[in-house]
Design a protein around this motif. Structure first.
Motif, PDB file in Angstrom:
ATOM      1  N   ASP A  54     -25.073  40.576  56.875  1.00 61.12           N
ATOM      2  CA  ASP A  54     -24.644  39.320  57.472  1.00 61.12           C
ATOM      3  C   ASP A  54     -23.131  39.281  57.311  1.00 61.12           C
ATOM      4  O   ASP A  54     -22.624  39.180  56.186  1.00 61.12           O
ATOM      5  CB  ASP A  54     -25.308  38.142  56.762  1.00 61.12           C
ATOM      6  CG  ASP A  54     -24.886  36.790  57.312  1.00 61.12           C
ATOM      7  OD1 ASP A  54     -23.904  36.728  58.081  1.00 61.12           O
ATOM      8  OD2 ASP A  54     -25.529  35.788  56.960  1.00 61.12           O
ATOM      9  N   ASP A  57     -21.298  36.841  55.017  1.00 61.17           N
ATOM     10  CA  ASP A  57     -21.589  36.873  53.584  1.00 61.17           C
ATOM     11  C   ASP A  57     -20.671  37.889  52.898  1.00 61.17           C
ATOM     12  O   ASP A  57     -20.875  39.095  53.047  1.00 61.17           O
ATOM     13  CB  ASP A  57     -23.052  37.249  53.363  1.00 61.17           C
ATOM     14  CG  ASP A  57     -23.479  37.191  51.906  1.00 61.17           C
ATOM     15  OD1 ASP A  57     -22.638  37.454  51.020  1.00 61.17           O
ATOM     16  OD2 ASP A  57     -24.660  36.910  51.643  1.00 61.17           O
ATOM     17  N   GLN A  60     -22.423  40.714  50.899  1.00 66.46           N
ATOM     18  CA  GLN A  60     -23.072  41.729  51.723  1.00 66.46           C
ATOM     19  C   GLN A  60     -22.053  42.651  52.385  1.00 66.46           C
ATOM     20  O   GLN A  60     -22.304  43.852  52.542  1.00 66.46           O
ATOM     21  CB  GLN A  60     -23.964  41.068  52.783  1.00 66.46           C
ATOM     22  CG  GLN A  60     -25.239  40.479  52.229  1.00 66.46           C
ATOM     23  CD  GLN A  60     -26.250  40.151  53.313  1.00 66.46           C
ATOM     24  OE1 GLN A  60     -26.172  40.652  54.437  1.00 66.46           O
ATOM     25  NE2 GLN A  60     -27.206  39.299  52.987  1.00 66.46           N
TER      26      GLN A  60
END
Length: 239
Positions: A54, A57, A60
């Protein structure tokens, strides 16, 4: 740079333009393709390394850069369109578009810049839009986020030049994907768009203006705003 034998990461690779980038990369002989999406289970292409990512994020994004330390080409394709107006629209939706379409590629570029440098410089492709240069009622949030992405593309091209990283901006009108399925107007195919972006990587071009509408919009950038938006103003006055 050559696509053949290159290692590539594509964001938003599960459908539409991103899935077509994956197909085109495979056809050109890329050695390894990291196909990234918010839900890795939606990646259906064979022969790729599916990666959960994502782009909004930060954790991430950092994890992806650590896991894909051999990347030579980053394709920033992930994007959304909520159809939100700037003045009357939901502020959370506006922020979500900016987080995805601007801060997303900014975060991935920042995370992968040292990876690209370590692997010889490589390249970054940013899928932008002709709406980085123009807007219409109801598309204010999308256009603002894509205008920011255009500036991001130009700025990172300058900032990454010293490490030999080639940055490409891809601008287009409508593409024949789910995002534009309700619009009755000429559309470029995802395959043609992805191919044009990869051609620019291989030829050294820094900007792709992929279709007639994008070409027309760019040609109006030197006009006064009242001229650029004359037809829209006329329609608004008549309504």
């Amino acid at each position: 740079m050559k696509i053949e034998n290159a290692v590539v990461l594509v964001t938003g690779a599960n459908r539409g333009i991103g899935a077509e980038f994956v197909a085109q990369l495979q056809a050109r002989g890329a050695a390894k393709i990291y196909a990234a999406a918010r839900d890795a289970s939606t990646i259906t292409a064979a022969g790729v390394e599916a990666l959960e990512l994502d782009v909004t994020d930060p954790e991430q994004v950092r994890a992806a850069a650590a896991a894909a330390g051999d990347v030579q080409l980053l394709v920033n394709n992930a994007g959304i369109s909520t159809g939100t107006s700037l003045v009357s629209g939901d502020l959370a939706a506006i922020r979500r578009e900016m987080e995805t379409n601007f801060f997303g590629p900014l975060q991935t570029t920042r995370a992968f810049a040292p990876v690209l440098a370590a692997n010889g410089g490589g390249a970054v492709v940013n899928v932008v839009s002709a709406l980085s240069w123009f807007t219409v009622p109801g598309a204010g949030a999308y256009a603002a986020s894509k205008a920011a992405a255009w500036s991001l593309t130009d700025s990172t091209r300058l900032e990454l030049a010293a490490q030999g990283t080639h940055v490409v901006g891809v601008h287009m009108g409508l593409v024949d994907t789910d995002m534009a399925q309700g619009v009755d107007a000429p559309k470029i195919s995802p395959a043609a768009l992805a191919s044009a972006g990869l051609d620019a990587v291989e030829s050294g071009r820094v900007e792709v203006v992929a279709d007639e509408w994008a070409t027309f919009v760019k040609s109006g950038l030197t006009l006064d705003p009242t001229e650029r938006y004359e037809q829209i103003f006329a329609a608004l006055r008549a309504s």
